[in-house]
Design an enzyme around this catalytic site. Structure first.
Site, PDB file in Angstrom:
ATOM      1  CE  LYS A  67      -4.153  -2.136   1.731  1.00 58.99           C
ATOM      2  NZ  LYS A  67      -5.241  -2.176   2.698  1.00 58.99           N
ATOM      3  CG  ASP A 108      -8.220   0.074   2.846  1.00 60.16           C
ATOM      4  OD1 ASP A 108      -9.040  -0.710   2.321  1.00 60.16           O
ATOM      5  OD2 ASP A 108      -6.997  -0.126   2.862  1.00 60.16           O
ATOM      6  N   GLY A 136      -0.721   0.041   7.260  1.00 56.32           N
ATOM      7  CA  GLY A 136      -1.611   0.783   6.367  1.00 56.32           C
ATOM      8  C   GLY A 136      -3.058   0.760   6.830  1.00 56.32           C
ATOM      9  CB  ALA A 137      -5.322  -1.966   7.901  1.00 58.88           C
ATOM     10  CB  ALA A 159       8.844   1.210  19.706  1.00 58.09           C
ATOM     11  CE1 TYR A 222     -11.297 -11.694   2.774  1.00 58.79           C
ATOM     12  CE2 TYR A 222     -10.365  -9.540   3.299  1.00 58.79           C
ATOM     13  CZ  TYR A 222     -10.498 -10.628   2.446  1.00 58.79           C
ATOM     14  OH  TYR A 222      -9.811 -10.630   1.261  1.00 58.79           O
TER      15      TYR A 222
HETATM   16  P1  NAP Z   1       0.740  -3.892   7.197  1.00 57.23           P
HETATM   17  O1  NAP Z   1       0.864  -2.482   6.796  1.00 57.23           O
HETATM   18  O2  NAP Z   1       1.736  -4.884   6.731  1.00 57.23           O
HETATM   19  O3  NAP Z   1       0.715  -3.906   8.811  1.00 57.23           O
HETATM   20  C1  NAP Z   1       0.712  -5.125   9.506  1.00 57.23           C
HETATM   21  C2  NAP Z   1       0.584  -4.881  11.011  1.00 57.23           C
HETATM   22  O4  NAP Z   1       0.525  -6.174  11.635  1.00 57.23           O
HETATM   23  C3  NAP Z   1       1.757  -4.132  11.616  1.00 57.23           C
HETATM   24  O5  NAP Z   1       1.296  -3.306  12.656  1.00 57.23           O
HETATM   25  C4  NAP Z   1       2.619  -5.290  12.186  1.00 57.23           C
HETATM   26  O6  NAP Z   1       3.392  -4.908  13.297  1.00 57.23           O
HETATM   27  C5  NAP Z   1       1.539  -6.232  12.670  1.00 57.23           C
HETATM   28  N1  NAP Z   1       2.052  -7.602  12.773  1.00 57.23           N
HETATM   29  C6  NAP Z   1       2.350  -8.456  11.762  1.00 57.23           C
HETATM   30  N2  NAP Z   1       2.803  -9.633  12.275  1.00 57.23           N
HETATM   31  C7  NAP Z   1       2.786  -9.490  13.619  1.00 57.23           C
HETATM   32  C8  NAP Z   1       3.141 -10.342  14.713  1.00 57.23           C
HETATM   33  N3  NAP Z   1       3.596 -11.596  14.499  1.00 57.23           N
HETATM   34  N4  NAP Z   1       2.989  -9.884  15.972  1.00 57.23           N
HETATM   35  C9  NAP Z   1       2.517  -8.642  16.201  1.00 57.23           C
HETATM   36  N5  NAP Z   1       2.175  -7.772  15.225  1.00 57.23           N
HETATM   37  C10 NAP Z   1       2.306  -8.205  13.942  1.00 57.23           C
HETATM   38  O7  NAP Z   1      -0.689  -4.496   6.805  1.00 57.23           O
HETATM   39  P2  NAP Z   1      -2.078  -3.702   6.634  1.00 57.23           P
HETATM   40  O8  NAP Z   1      -2.254  -3.263   5.228  1.00 57.23           O
HETATM   41  O9  NAP Z   1      -2.144  -2.676   7.718  1.00 57.23           O
HETATM   42  O10 NAP Z   1      -3.140  -4.893   6.869  1.00 57.23           O
HETATM   43  C11 NAP Z   1      -3.253  -5.485   8.148  1.00 57.23           C
HETATM   44  C12 NAP Z   1      -4.448  -6.436   8.208  1.00 57.23           C
HETATM   45  O11 NAP Z   1      -5.652  -5.752   7.917  1.00 57.23           O
HETATM   46  C13 NAP Z   1      -4.378  -7.603   7.221  1.00 57.23           C
HETATM   47  O12 NAP Z   1      -4.846  -8.763   7.887  1.00 57.23           O
HETATM   48  C14 NAP Z   1      -5.322  -7.211   6.123  1.00 57.23           C
HETATM   49  O13 NAP Z   1      -5.887  -8.329   5.444  1.00 57.23           O
HETATM   50  C15 NAP Z   1      -6.383  -6.466   6.938  1.00 57.23           C
HETATM   51  N6  NAP Z   1      -7.127  -5.531   6.094  1.00 57.23           N
HETATM   52  C16 NAP Z   1      -8.434  -5.808   5.872  1.00 57.23           C
HETATM   53  C17 NAP Z   1      -9.175  -4.975   5.076  1.00 57.23           C
HETATM   54  C18 NAP Z   1     -10.620  -5.292   4.851  1.00 57.23           C
HETATM   55  O14 NAP Z   1     -11.162  -4.805   3.865  1.00 57.23           O
HETATM   56  N7  NAP Z   1     -11.256  -6.025   5.722  1.00 57.23           N
HETATM   57  C19 NAP Z   1      -8.586  -3.844   4.475  1.00 57.23           C
HETATM   58  C20 NAP Z   1      -7.240  -3.594   4.741  1.00 57.23           C
HETATM   59  C21 NAP Z   1      -6.525  -4.454   5.535  1.00 57.23           C
HETATM   60  P3  NAP Z   1       4.919  -4.349  13.117  1.00 57.23           P
HETATM   61  O15 NAP Z   1       4.814  -2.891  12.829  1.00 57.23           O
HETATM   62  O16 NAP Z   1       5.534  -4.653  14.414  1.00 57.23           O
HETATM   63  O17 NAP Z   1       5.540  -5.128  11.977  1.00 57.23           O
END
Ligand code: NAP
Length: 281
Positions: A67, A108, A136-137, A159, A222
């Site tokens: 993203k 989003d 990003g989310a 952090a 989801y």
């Molecule tokens: P992203 O930017 O990669 O962020 C991922 C987040 O998850 C970061 O805060 C990361 O923490 C944390 N994380 C990953 N593995 C972890 C672990 N083992 N322990 C603790 N924290 C962990 O991803 P994103 O785009 O924000 O998306 C995140 C989720 O939201 C995904 O599951 C995605 O499918 C979902 N989402 C859903 C929708 C929907 O339409 N329903 C839309 C967007 C996103 P760190 O900073 O420490 O790495």
């Protein structure tokens, strides 16, 4: 008119319901278009994403982990993309004299808000929001629920994203996951935006025994639809919001950007619930 080619870019993408959702909407509106999921290399750079788009892609959704790359690949942006630095929708816009530029949008943010509005009457009850995750989310969720004097706390594993959040001015506090129990206890709305609980990913032992009795729990994940966070929240009698509503509303807004028509979101939920039941059953 040439057939439009739409794509979902991410890695992984095999779990995504976006292809089924958009393909059904394309059929509903009898459009000459196709939508497919494509996994791109994890080290994808903005110029490479631009080149992928130039090679015949009319519009795209972008998911984890691209993203930020999507926002950087574009030459035109919505205000939200400019503010958050993350985009989930790409499209081409004509700028005259036969030229077109790549535009980045973030559906989003309004998608998350619409899903929450549809699921419950939350605005009156929510003064403090806990967002778990800082990617990003999380940025989208913070933008979606901020305002009306609400305080926003972000809890994240690492952090080093705290400085970015401070610069964006989207959160009032940034804490580590070790502070999760106290942060849960203070929140009226608890939102998971991490990948924790997603199929194939690790899960978290959510300290929901500390949650307020009137708290609302919203999971952006989801797949599966009933995450352990949501089932634990339901067992405690808390109001819950699943990630499907956000998926559908962000997708509907992207569809409108590409085709100029509003797809049927209610029918999409029925269709996707059937697909999920088949997959999970
Ligand atoms: P992203 O930017 O990669 O962020 C991922 C987040 O998850 C970061 O805060 C990361 O923490 C944390 N994380 C990953 N593995 C972890 C672990 N083992 N322990 C603790 N924290 C962990 O991803 P994103 O785009 O924000 O998306 C995140 C989720 O939201 C995904 O599951 C995605 O499918 C979902 N989402 C859903 C929708 C929907 O339409 N329903 C839309 C967007 C996103 P760190 O900073 O420490 O790495």
């Amino acid at each position: 008119m040439t057939r439009k080619s739409l794509a979902l870019f991410g890695n992984p993408v095999s779990h995504s319901l976006s292809p089924a959702m958009h393909t059904a909407w394309i059929a509903d509106h009898r459009l000459d278009a196709a939508y497919e999921a494509r996994a791109l290399d994890l080290d994808l750079q903005p110029d490479q994403l631009h080149a992928v788009m130039r090679a015949g892609v009319s519009g795209a959704n972008v998911t984890v982990p691209f993203k930020e790359v999507a926002a950087q690949a574009a030459q035109a942006f919505s205000d939200t993309v400019e503010m958050l630095g993350v985009a989930n929708t790409l499209s081409w816009v004509d700028v005259g004299e036969g030229y077109r530029v790549l535009r980045a949008d973030n559906t989003d943010v309004p998608g998350a808000r619409r899903a929450l509005d549809e699921a419950c009457d939350w605005e009156r009850d929510v003064e403090s929001v806990l967002i778990v995750g800082a990617g990003g989310a999380a940025r989208g969720m913070a933008a979606a629920v901020s305002g009306d004097g609400r305080t926003i706390t972000v809890a994240n594993r690492t952090a080093d994203k705290a400085a970015l959040w401070k610069d964006m001015g989207l959160a009032h506090a940034f804490v580590g996951l070790d502070r999760l129990p106290d942060a849960v206890a203070d929140a009226d709305l608890i939102i998971n935006t991490t990948t924790l609980g997603m199929k194939g990913q690790p899960d978290l032992d959510w300290p929901l025994e500390r949650a307020k009795p009137g708290a609302i729990v919203y999971d952006a994940v989801y797949a599966p639809l009933e995450t352990t966070l949501l089932s634990k929240a339901r067992a405690r009698g808390l109001r819950t919001v699943d990630g499907l509503g956000m998926l559908i509303h962000q997708g509907a807004l992207a569809f409108e950007i590409w085709f100029g028509v509003k797809p049927d979101t209610k029918m999409a939920r029925e269709r996707l619930l059937k697909i999920i039941a088949e997959r999970e059953g």
